[in-house]
Design a protein around this motif. Structure first.
Motif, short mmCIF file in Angstrom:
data_model
loop_
_atom_site.label_atom_id
_atom_site.label_comp_id
_atom_site.label_asym_id
_atom_site.label_seq_id
_atom_site.Cartn_x
_atom_site.Cartn_y
_atom_site.Cartn_z
N ALA A 81 35.32 68.32 74.75
CA ALA A 81 33.96 68.45 74.21
C ALA A 81 34.05 68.93 72.76
N VAL A 82 33.43 68.16 71.86
CA VAL A 82 33.48 68.49 70.43
C VAL A 82 32.10 68.33 69.81
N ARG A 83 31.91 68.96 68.65
CA ARG A 83 30.66 68.81 67.92
C ARG A 83 30.65 67.46 67.24
N SER A 84 29.50 66.79 67.30
CA SER A 84 29.40 65.47 66.67
C SER A 84 28.00 65.28 66.11
N GLY A 85 27.91 64.27 65.24
CA GLY A 85 26.62 63.94 64.65
C GLY A 85 25.85 63.00 65.56
N ASP A 86 24.65 62.62 65.12
CA ASP A 86 23.79 61.74 65.92
C ASP A 86 24.41 60.36 66.13
N THR A 87 25.24 59.91 65.18
CA THR A 87 25.81 58.56 65.27
C THR A 87 27.08 58.51 66.10
N PHE A 91 32.62 66.02 63.68
CA PHE A 91 32.79 66.91 62.54
C PHE A 91 34.25 67.32 62.56
N GLY A 92 35.11 66.58 61.88
CA GLY A 92 36.54 66.81 61.91
C GLY A 92 37.19 65.80 62.83
N ALA A 93 38.27 66.18 63.49
CA ALA A 93 38.98 65.28 64.40
C ALA A 93 39.49 66.07 65.59
N VAL A 94 39.78 65.37 66.66
CA VAL A 94 40.37 66.00 67.84
C VAL A 94 41.86 66.18 67.56
N THR A 95 42.36 67.39 67.69
CA THR A 95 43.76 67.67 67.39
C THR A 95 44.61 67.68 68.66
N THR A 96 45.91 67.69 68.47
CA THR A 96 46.81 67.75 69.61
C THR A 96 46.66 69.08 70.35
N THR A 97 46.31 70.14 69.63
CA THR A 97 46.07 71.43 70.27
C THR A 97 44.85 71.35 71.19
N ASP A 98 43.79 70.67 70.73
CA ASP A 98 42.59 70.49 71.56
C ASP A 98 42.94 69.76 72.85
N ILE A 99 43.77 68.72 72.72
CA ILE A 99 44.15 67.92 73.89
C ILE A 99 44.98 68.77 74.86
N ALA A 100 45.95 69.53 74.33
CA ALA A 100 46.80 70.37 75.18
C ALA A 100 45.96 71.41 75.92
N GLU A 101 44.97 72.01 75.24
CA GLU A 101 44.11 73.00 75.88
C GLU A 101 43.23 72.35 76.94
N ALA A 102 42.75 71.14 76.69
CA ALA A 102 41.91 70.45 77.67
C ALA A 102 42.71 70.09 78.92
N VAL A 103 43.96 69.69 78.75
CA VAL A 103 44.82 69.38 79.91
C VAL A 103 45.03 70.63 80.74
N LYS A 104 45.30 71.74 80.08
CA LYS A 104 45.53 72.99 80.80
C LYS A 104 44.25 73.45 81.50
N ALA A 105 43.09 73.32 80.84
CA ALA A 105 41.81 73.73 81.43
C ALA A 105 41.46 72.87 82.64
N ALA A 106 41.93 71.61 82.65
CA ALA A 106 41.64 70.72 83.77
C ALA A 106 42.60 70.94 84.94
N GLY A 107 43.47 71.93 84.81
CA GLY A 107 44.40 72.23 85.89
C GLY A 107 45.72 71.50 85.76
N GLY A 108 45.96 70.90 84.62
CA GLY A 108 47.22 70.19 84.40
C GLY A 108 48.31 71.12 83.91
N PRO A 109 49.47 70.55 83.58
CA PRO A 109 50.60 71.37 83.12
C PRO A 109 50.36 71.89 81.71
N ASP A 110 51.10 72.92 81.35
CA ASP A 110 51.04 73.49 80.01
C ASP A 110 51.90 72.61 79.10
N LEU A 111 51.26 71.85 78.21
CA LEU A 111 51.98 70.91 77.34
C LEU A 111 52.21 71.52 75.97
N ASP A 112 53.35 71.18 75.38
CA ASP A 112 53.64 71.55 74.01
C ASP A 112 52.90 70.57 73.10
#
Length: 150
Positions: A81-87, A91-112
Motif C-alpha cells: 500500500a502506497v500513496r498515489s495521485g488520482d491518476t 509519489f515516488g516508487a516502490v523500493t526493494t525494502t518496501d517489498i521485503a517488508e510486505a513479504v514479511k508482513a504477509a507471513g512470508g520469509p525474511d528476505l534480504d
C-alpha cells in the motif's frame, strides 16, 4: 587489472566476500567509491573470512529449503500500500525494502532487500513482477500488487 574484495553483492560479478579481478577504471570509478568493494591486501583475507561467515549465517543453506521458500513466495501475490495521485501514479516508487517488508508482513520469509531485483522502477498502481534470488540455482518470481494507501 585490480584485485578487489567485494563487500556487497554485485550482479554479474560476485557475492560479498569474493576476491575478484576487474579493470582498473571499473574499480576506481564505480566499485570502490560506492563502497561495493575494497582493495585486496594480504591483511584483507581476515576481512574476507568475516564477510563469508556472516553471509553463510544469513543464507539459505540447501536447494530444498530455497525451493520451499520459492513455492511459498509464488503462492500468493504480495500487497504493497502506497500513496498515489488520482491518476494512479505514485509519489515516488516502490523500493526493494518496501517489498521485503510486505513479504514479511504477509507471513512470508525474511528476505534480504539486496536479493530482490526489480526490472523497472514501480511507479504505478497495479500488478508487477519482481525476481528474488534465493540460492545460486533457485530464483523466485513474485507478483507484487500495488494498491493505494487509505
Amino acid at each position: 587489472m585490480a584485485k578487489l574484495i567485494l563487500t556487497h553483492e554485485v550482479s554479474g560479478l560476485g557475492a560479498a566476500g569474493d576476491v575478484v579481478e576487474v579493470k582498473d577504471g571499473y574499480a576506481r570509478n564505480y566499485l570502490v567509491p560506492r563502497g561495493l568493494a575494497t582493495r585486496w591486501t594480504k591483511g584483507g583475507q581476515k576481512q574476507v573470512d568475516q564477510i563469508q561467515a556472516a553471509r553463510k549465517s544469513r543464507a539459505i543453506h540447501t536447494i530444498e529449503e530455497a525451493r520451499d521458500v520459492r513455492d511459498r513466495l509464488q503462492a500468493a501475490p504480495v500487497t504493497v500500500a502506497v500513496r498515489s495521485g488520482d491518476t494512479g501514479r505514485l509519489f515516488g516508487a516502490v523500493t526493494t525494502t518496501d517489498i521485503a517488508e510486505a513479504v514479511k508482513a504477509a507471513g512470508g520469509p525474511d528476505l534480504d532487500r539486496r536479493k530482490i531485483e526489480v526490472p523497472a522502477p514501480i511507479k504505478s498502481l497495479g500488478e508487477h513482477k519482481v525476481h528474488v534470488r534465493l540460492h545460486e540455482d533457485v530464483q523466485a518470481t513474485v507478483d507484487v500488487k500495488v494498491v493505494p494507501a487509505k
